[in-house]
Scaffold this motif. Structure first.
Motif, short mmCIF file in Angstrom:
data_model
loop_
_atom_site.label_atom_id
_atom_site.label_comp_id
_atom_site.label_asym_id
_atom_site.label_seq_id
_atom_site.Cartn_x
_atom_site.Cartn_y
_atom_site.Cartn_z
N UNK A 27 0.82 -1.59 0.12
CA UNK A 27 0.09 0.38 -0.15
C UNK A 27 1.24 1.54 -0.44
N UNK A 28 0.97 1.85 -0.43
CA UNK A 28 1.60 3.56 -0.80
C UNK A 28 1.59 4.06 0.42
N UNK A 29 2.08 3.92 1.33
CA UNK A 29 2.02 4.78 2.51
C UNK A 29 3.18 4.01 3.28
N UNK A 30 3.68 5.68 3.30
CA UNK A 30 5.42 5.07 4.95
C UNK A 30 4.79 5.89 5.56
N UNK A 31 3.53 6.36 6.28
CA UNK A 31 3.50 6.77 7.83
C UNK A 31 3.04 6.23 9.17
N UNK A 32 2.91 5.65 10.07
CA UNK A 32 3.34 4.67 10.97
C UNK A 32 1.80 4.96 11.00
N UNK A 33 0.69 6.45 10.69
CA UNK A 33 -1.01 6.14 10.25
C UNK A 33 -1.39 5.20 8.85
N UNK A 34 -2.37 5.12 9.00
CA UNK A 34 -2.52 4.49 7.83
C UNK A 34 -4.25 4.95 7.87
N UNK A 35 -5.18 5.74 6.71
CA UNK A 35 -6.24 6.05 6.16
C UNK A 35 -7.24 4.75 5.49
N UNK A 36 -7.33 3.70 5.99
CA UNK A 36 -7.73 2.06 5.87
C UNK A 36 -8.71 2.28 4.58
N UNK A 37 -10.13 3.56 4.70
CA UNK A 37 -11.11 3.45 4.05
C UNK A 37 -12.00 2.52 3.64
N UNK A 38 -12.62 1.59 5.01
CA UNK A 38 -13.16 0.39 4.94
C UNK A 38 -14.34 0.87 5.38
N UNK A 39 -15.39 0.49 5.01
CA UNK A 39 -16.69 1.22 5.47
C UNK A 39 -17.48 0.44 6.55
N UNK A 40 -17.99 2.19 7.02
CA UNK A 40 -18.96 1.59 8.66
C UNK A 40 -19.85 0.91 8.41
N UNK A 41 -20.55 0.38 7.12
CA UNK A 41 -22.17 0.58 6.67
C UNK A 41 -21.92 -0.79 6.92
N UNK A 42 -21.20 -2.21 7.12
CA UNK A 42 -21.43 -3.34 6.31
C UNK A 42 -20.49 -4.02 7.34
N UNK A 43 -20.78 -4.84 8.18
CA UNK A 43 -19.69 -5.60 8.76
C UNK A 43 -19.22 -6.45 8.41
N UNK A 44 -17.76 -6.18 9.81
CA UNK A 44 -16.98 -7.70 9.02
C UNK A 44 -15.80 -7.47 9.26
N UNK A 45 -14.79 -7.68 9.30
CA UNK A 45 -13.10 -7.21 9.54
C UNK A 45 -12.51 -7.54 8.37
N UNK A 46 -11.58 -6.34 8.34
CA UNK A 46 -10.21 -6.31 7.67
C UNK A 46 -9.28 -5.92 7.67
N UNK A 47 -8.18 -6.70 7.06
CA UNK A 47 -6.89 -6.91 7.60
C UNK A 47 -5.80 -6.20 6.97
N UNK A 48 -4.81 -5.34 7.42
CA UNK A 48 -3.70 -5.17 7.00
C UNK A 48 -1.91 -5.98 7.55
N UNK A 49 -1.61 -5.50 7.27
CA UNK A 49 0.01 -5.64 7.71
C UNK A 49 0.95 -4.72 7.36
N UNK A 50 1.86 -4.29 8.71
CA UNK A 50 2.33 -3.03 8.36
C UNK A 50 3.61 -3.45 10.07
N UNK A 51 4.90 -2.77 8.77
CA UNK A 51 6.13 -2.86 9.43
C UNK A 51 7.35 -1.76 8.94
N UNK A 52 8.53 -1.68 9.41
CA UNK A 52 9.04 -1.04 8.95
C UNK A 52 10.49 -1.25 8.88
N UNK A 53 11.06 0.08 8.21
CA UNK A 53 12.56 -0.07 7.82
C UNK A 53 13.34 1.06 8.78
#
Length: 194
Positions: free
Chosen positions: A144-170
């Motif tokens: 995902x194009x993002x090199x910050x410690x926070x990520x604006x994920x864009x997951x909808x709050x209208x539908x129940x469910x789980x969305x996973x992401x992974x993060x690491x650092x250099x």
């Protein structure tokens, strides 16, 4: 003049051409690279040496795949009259990436609620600064194009469910003369909508 170099032990196949370097000093005009201090095996002549990656990998494997390994070389310099100096050791130090996965802050909210950004924090065991952050899709490999410690994920709050992401650092591996960066282990962070 010898210059010790550092590289990741898990990335031997990508050691660059001409990675090992040396410079002449005083009246020296030529550098010779040897496999051993006794100067029995001349590897090359010149300011650089390309390490034999297959031989190094075989040596690391034979050593039981340690977390660090030092490949020793010896260099000499020869002056214009053909006088060759005493050999000086120069090392290729292979190190393991020591960084643990980051600590993460996920989201767990009910439908309709505002979903904040997911966040990552450098773990207490990592004492060096983070150079950049790396975010991945749920498969753990698609970046995902993002090199910050926070990520604006864009997951909808209208539908129940789980969305996973992974993060690491250099970060830069300590004790490598600030020359080797590596990626930490990845941490899973979830956005859960009930």
């Amino acid at each position: 003049t010898p210059v010790n170099k550092y590289w990741l032990i898990g990335d031997i196949a990508n050691i660059p051409v001409g990675f090992m370097t040396g410079t002449t000093s005083g009246t020296g005009t030529t550098i010779k690279w040897y496999k051993e201090q006794a100067m029995s095996t001349l590897l090359t002549t010149g300011l650089t040496l390309t390490p034999d990656k297959a031989a190094i990998q075989a040596a690391v494997t034979a050593a039981g795949n340690p977390t660090s390994y030092t490949q020793k070389y010896w260099i000499t310099q020869t002056d214009g009259t053909g006088c060759e100096s005493t050999p000086v050791e120069v090392d290729l130090v292979l190190v393991n990436c020591p960084f643990s996965a980051p600590t993460v802050v996920g989201v767990d909210e009910c439908q309709g609620a505002t979903l904040p950004d997911v966040k990552a924090v450098k773990p207490a065991t990592t004492t060096v600064d983070v150079n950049s952050w790396k975010w991945y899709q749920a498969d753990g490999t698609t970046p995902i194009v993002n090199n910050n410690a926070t990520y604006t994920h864009g997951v909808s709050n209208a539908v129940a469910g789980t969305t996973d992401f992974y993060v690491s650092y250099m970060a830069t591996v300590p004790a490598t003369a600030n020359t080797v960066q590596c990626e930490s282990q990845k941490a899973k962070v979830s956005v859960i909508v009930h």
